[in-house]
Design an enzyme around this catalytic site. Structure first.
Site, PDB file in Angstrom:
ATOM      1  N   HIS A 307      69.899  -8.087  28.677  1.00 64.91           N
ATOM      2  CA  HIS A 307      70.463  -7.968  30.020  1.00 64.91           C
ATOM      3  C   HIS A 307      70.994  -6.558  30.199  1.00 64.91           C
ATOM      4  O   HIS A 307      71.526  -5.975  29.258  1.00 64.91           O
ATOM      5  CB  HIS A 307      71.599  -8.985  30.231  1.00 64.91           C
ATOM      6  CG  HIS A 307      71.880  -9.236  31.662  1.00 64.91           C
ATOM      7  ND1 HIS A 307      72.690  -8.422  32.397  1.00 64.91           N
ATOM      8  CD2 HIS A 307      71.424 -10.192  32.504  1.00 64.91           C
ATOM      9  CE1 HIS A 307      72.734  -8.873  33.641  1.00 64.91           C
ATOM     10  NE2 HIS A 307      71.964  -9.948  33.740  1.00 64.91           N
ATOM     11  N   ASP A 364      68.369 -16.936  32.314  1.00 60.91           N
ATOM     12  CA  ASP A 364      67.037 -17.496  32.555  1.00 60.91           C
ATOM     13  C   ASP A 364      66.439 -18.190  31.342  1.00 60.91           C
ATOM     14  O   ASP A 364      65.403 -18.838  31.450  1.00 60.91           O
ATOM     15  CB  ASP A 364      66.079 -16.377  32.999  1.00 60.91           C
ATOM     16  CG  ASP A 364      66.371 -15.946  34.423  1.00 60.91           C
ATOM     17  OD1 ASP A 364      66.801 -16.806  35.211  1.00 60.91           O
ATOM     18  OD2 ASP A 364      66.188 -14.758  34.732  1.00 60.91           O
TER      19      ASP A 364
HETATM   20  N1  CMC Z   1      62.438  -8.267  24.130  1.00 56.93           N
HETATM   21  C1  CMC Z   1      62.253  -7.256  23.247  1.00 56.93           C
HETATM   22  N2  CMC Z   1      62.892  -6.079  23.296  1.00 56.93           N
HETATM   23  C2  CMC Z   1      63.767  -5.904  24.296  1.00 56.93           C
HETATM   24  C3  CMC Z   1      64.016  -6.899  25.254  1.00 56.93           C
HETATM   25  C4  CMC Z   1      63.315  -8.113  25.133  1.00 56.93           C
HETATM   26  N3  CMC Z   1      63.512  -9.105  26.020  1.00 56.93           N
HETATM   27  N4  CMC Z   1      64.936  -6.456  26.137  1.00 56.93           N
HETATM   28  C5  CMC Z   1      65.251  -5.217  25.762  1.00 56.93           C
HETATM   29  N5  CMC Z   1      64.542  -4.862  24.633  1.00 56.93           N
HETATM   30  C6  CMC Z   1      64.657  -3.624  23.862  1.00 56.93           C
HETATM   31  C7  CMC Z   1      63.925  -2.485  24.562  1.00 56.93           C
HETATM   32  O1  CMC Z   1      62.592  -2.383  24.126  1.00 56.93           O
HETATM   33  C8  CMC Z   1      64.770  -1.302  24.163  1.00 56.93           C
HETATM   34  O2  CMC Z   1      64.446  -0.995  22.816  1.00 56.93           O
HETATM   35  P1  CMC Z   1      64.475   0.550  22.319  1.00 56.93           P
HETATM   36  O3  CMC Z   1      65.911   0.972  22.438  1.00 56.93           O
HETATM   37  O4  CMC Z   1      63.981   0.488  20.908  1.00 56.93           O
HETATM   38  O5  CMC Z   1      63.563   1.308  23.225  1.00 56.93           O
HETATM   39  C9  CMC Z   1      66.200  -1.857  24.145  1.00 56.93           C
HETATM   40  O6  CMC Z   1      66.046  -3.266  23.867  1.00 56.93           O
HETATM   41  C10 CMC Z   1      66.952  -1.666  25.461  1.00 56.93           C
HETATM   42  O7  CMC Z   1      66.151  -2.235  26.512  1.00 56.93           O
HETATM   43  P2  CMC Z   1      66.053  -1.646  27.972  1.00 56.93           P
HETATM   44  O8  CMC Z   1      64.765  -2.080  28.577  1.00 56.93           O
HETATM   45  O9  CMC Z   1      66.352  -0.174  27.943  1.00 56.93           O
HETATM   46  O10 CMC Z   1      67.280  -2.376  28.657  1.00 56.93           O
HETATM   47  P3  CMC Z   1      67.503  -2.531  30.206  1.00 56.93           P
HETATM   48  O11 CMC Z   1      68.956  -2.691  30.399  1.00 56.93           O
HETATM   49  O12 CMC Z   1      66.806  -1.424  30.953  1.00 56.93           O
HETATM   50  O13 CMC Z   1      66.700  -3.883  30.557  1.00 56.93           O
HETATM   51  C11 CMC Z   1      66.187  -6.160  30.888  1.00 56.93           C
HETATM   52  C12 CMC Z   1      67.303  -5.124  30.720  1.00 56.93           C
HETATM   53  C13 CMC Z   1      66.806  -7.488  31.334  1.00 56.93           C
HETATM   54  C14 CMC Z   1      65.219  -5.704  32.002  1.00 56.93           C
HETATM   55  C15 CMC Z   1      65.437  -6.332  29.562  1.00 56.93           C
HETATM   56  O14 CMC Z   1      66.326  -6.775  28.553  1.00 56.93           O
HETATM   57  C16 CMC Z   1      64.248  -7.265  29.672  1.00 56.93           C
HETATM   58  O15 CMC Z   1      63.140  -6.826  30.043  1.00 56.93           O
HETATM   59  N6  CMC Z   1      64.442  -8.610  29.342  1.00 56.93           N
HETATM   60  C17 CMC Z   1      63.385  -9.577  29.551  1.00 56.93           C
HETATM   61  C18 CMC Z   1      63.324  -9.984  31.011  1.00 56.93           C
HETATM   62  C19 CMC Z   1      64.466 -10.899  31.409  1.00 56.93           C
HETATM   63  O16 CMC Z   1      64.792 -11.843  30.718  1.00 56.93           O
HETATM   64  N7  CMC Z   1      65.031 -10.609  32.578  1.00 56.93           N
HETATM   65  C20 CMC Z   1      66.096 -11.464  33.163  1.00 56.93           C
HETATM   66  C21 CMC Z   1      67.402 -10.772  33.236  1.00 56.93           C
HETATM   67  S1  CMC Z   1      68.724 -11.945  33.589  1.00 56.93           S
HETATM   68  C22 CMC Z   1      68.410 -12.481  35.189  1.00 56.93           C
HETATM   69  C23 CMC Z   1      68.812 -11.473  36.177  1.00 56.93           C
HETATM   70  O17 CMC Z   1      70.024 -11.378  36.439  1.00 56.93           O
HETATM   71  O18 CMC Z   1      67.927 -10.774  36.709  1.00 56.93           O
END
Ligand code: CMC
Length: 428
Positions: A307, A364
C-alpha cells in the site's frame, strides 16, 4: 517546534510556514516558493505532497490507524451501519435519530432512475464491464439534472444532488450487473434498507424474490463502511481535481469511478480473486507465486499486497480477514480460495522481500472472498468498492467546494527538446 522551515537556494534563504494538523501531522507550505525563488518542488506520484487540508479522515500509515471524523474504523465497522457512516462523512457529525431518519428517508425517495436511462443502458453490449457502465451512467445524470452543472448551486441544491447520487448509484450499479448477464432489471423497493435494497436489485428475479439473510446484510454494511473513505487516494484526488474546475458532483464522481477501476487501485479486489483462482488452477503452490512476485524480471505482483501509505498493516485488512472467516462459517461455505489466501499471507509475512519492503495485505486481499461468498460476481467487485467509496467522494468534493479551493494544476519540470525550427517534410 519551529513555525517555519528555511530553505537555502543559490545562497539565498527562504522562510516557509509550517502547518500542523490536529493529529500533529506536519507540513511545509511551499506555495510561495516559486514566486519568490523560481523553484518548484518535484514529487512524482505525489508520494510526499499534501494537496489539501482536510477534516474528514485521519490515517497514520506507520501505526496502522484509520478514523473517520475522529471515530476509529473498527468501532464504526462494529457498531454503525453504512448510511449512518455516510452521514458522518458528508456532514461531519454522527446523526441524531431524526437526522438519520430524514437522511435515509430522502434517499429512499430518490432511488428510481429516469426510464430514459434504461435506453442508455440498453445501448451497452453485455460484454461491457460494469465499471464502464457505472461511470458513464453517473456522468449522464448531468443530462437529467442539468441544474447540477451550475457551480453556484445553493446548499439545498447541493444537498439534493448528494441525495440523488446516494440513492441512484446502487440502482445503476445493480442494473449494470443485470445488463452483463442479460437479465431484466429490478426496480428498487423502498421499504428495504440501503444494503438490502441493493441485494434485492442484484439478485431478485421477476419469478422469485431474494431471500434476505441478516449475515449477508451485515457483512455488506461492514464492507461498505470499511471502503467509505481513505483520504487523498487516487480516485478521491481525481474527484477533488475534477471538481476543482467547478465540474458537477456527478461528473466528478464519474471520473473517480474511472480512476478506481484501475488494477493498482480499486480494481485490485477483482485482480486478487483472479490471482487466487489462477494459483488454485495451477495446483495451489503459493510458494511458486511468492517467487514470481519477487522476481524483478517477472511483471507479476502479489495483488492485494502493499500500500502506498500503510507501511505497518492496513487496519481494514485485519477487520476484513476476521469477517471473511465469520461470514464463510455462518454461511456454511468452504472456499479453497480462502485457504490459499491464508497460506499466501503466511508465506509473504515470513519472507524477507515482503518484510523489508513493509508489504502487508491490504483491504482488497480478503474483501473479494467475502463478496464471492455473498454471491457477488467477480467483475462487480470494483463496483462494490465504488458503492462503498461514494460517501467519501461526496464528502471530499463538498469539503473542497466549501473550502473554496483553487483549480488543481500541478507544475512540471520540462525535459524535452529545447527550441528548434520547424523542418519541412522533404528535409526530414
Ligand atoms: N508484489 C510484489 N512486490 C511489490 C508489491 C506487490 N504487491 N507491491 C510493492 N512491491 C515492491 C515493488 O516492486 C518495490 O520494490 P523495489 O523497491 O525493489 O523496487 C517496492 O515493493 C515498493 O513498491 P512501489 O510500487 O514503489 O510502492 P507504491 O507505493 O508506489 O505502490 C501499490 C503501492 C499498492 C500500487 C503496490 O504495492 C501494488 O502494486 N500492490 C498490488 C496492487 C494492490 O493490491 N492495490 C490495492 C491497493 S489498496 C486499495 C486502494 O486503496 O486502492
Amino acid at each position: 517546534m519551529s513555525d517555519h522551515a528555511e530553505i537555502i537556494l543559490e545562497g539565498k534563504s527562504y522562510k516557509l510556514p509550517v502547518v500542523v494538523g490536529s493529529e500533529d501531522e506536519k507540513a511545509i507550505d511551499i506555495s510561495s516558493l516559486r514566486a519568490e525563488s523560481g523553484y518548484i518542488t518535484l514529487d512524482s506520484g505525489y508520494k510526499n505532497t499534501g494537496a489539501t487540508t482536510s477534516a474528514i479522515t485521519f490515517l497514520d500509515g506507520e501505526q496502522g490507524i484509520l478514523s473517520y471524523r475522529g471515530y476509529p474504523i473498527d468501532q464504526l465497522a462494529e457498531k454503525s451501519n453504512f448510511i449512518e457512516v455516510a452521514y458522518l462523512l458528508i456532514y461531519g457529525t454522527l446523526p441524531t435519530q431524526q437526522e438519520l431518519d430524514d437522511f435515509s428517508g430522502k434517499i429512499k425517495m430518490h432511488t428510481l432512475v429516469n426510464e430514459d436511462m434504461r435506453k442508455i443502458l440498453d445501448g451497452f453490449p453485455s460484454t461491457a464491464h460494469p465499471m464502464g457502465i457505472l461511470s458513464a451512467l453517473i456522468s449522464s445524470l448531468t443530462a437529467f439534472y442539468p441544474e447540477s452543472l451550475n457551480p453556484n448551486q445553493s446548499k439545498e441544491e447541493v444537498d439534493l444532488s448528494i441525495i440523488r447520487l446516494m440513492a441512484k448509484l446502487p440502482t445503476i450499479a445493480a442494473w449494470s450487473y443485470k445488463n452483463s448477464v442479460g437479465h431484466p432489471v429490478n426496480y428498487p423497493k423502498n421499504k428495504l434498507d440501503y444494503c438490502s435494497n441493493f441485494l434485492h436489485m442484484m439478485f431478485a428475479f421477476p419469478t422469485e424474490d431474494y431471500e434476505m439473510n441478516p449475515v449477508v446484510v451485515d457483512a455488506l454494511n461492514k464492507l461498505l463502511i470499511l471502503h467509505a473513505d481513505h483520504e487523498q487516494n487516487c480516485s478521491t484526488s481525481t474527484v477533488r481535481l475534477v471538481g476543482s474546475a467547478n465540474a458537477s458532483l456527478y461528473s466528478s464522481v464519474s471520473a473517480g469511478i474511472s480512476a478506481l477501476w484501475g488494477p493498482l487501485h480499486g480494481g485490485a479486489n477483482q485482480a486478487v480473486i483472479e490471482m487466487l483462482e489462477a494459483i488454485k488452477a495451477d495446483g495451489g503452490d503459493s510458494k511458486k507465486f511468492i517467487a514470481k512476485a519477487k522476481d524483478k524480471d517477472d511483471p507479476f505482483r502479489l495483488m492485494g499486497f502493499g500500500h502506498r501509505v500503510y507501511k505497518n498493516f492496513d487496519p481494514r485488512a485485519k477487520i476484513i480477514k476476521k469477517a471473511a472467516d465469520e461470514v464463510l462459517t455462518a454461511l456454511g461455505i468452504n472456499d479453497q480460495i480462502l485457504t490459499i489466501a491464508q497460506e499466501l499471507e503466511e508465506a509473504a509475512l515470513n519472507d524477507s522481500y515482503f518484510v523489508e519492503r513493509k508489504l502487508y495485505p491490504n483491504v482488497d486481499f480478503y474483501s473479494g472472498i467475502i463478496y464471492r461468498a455473498l454471491g457477488i460476481p467477480t467483475d462487480m467487485f470494483t463496483v462494490m468498492f465504488a458503492l462503498g467509496r461514494l460517501p467519501g467522494w461526496i464528502a471530499q468534493w463538498k469539503e473542497m467546494r466549501e473550502q473554496k479551493e483553487p483549480i488543481g494544476r500541478p507544475r512540471q519540470i520540462y525535459t524535452g527538446a529545447t527550441e528548434r525550427n520547424y523542418v519541412p517534410m522533404e528535409q526530414r
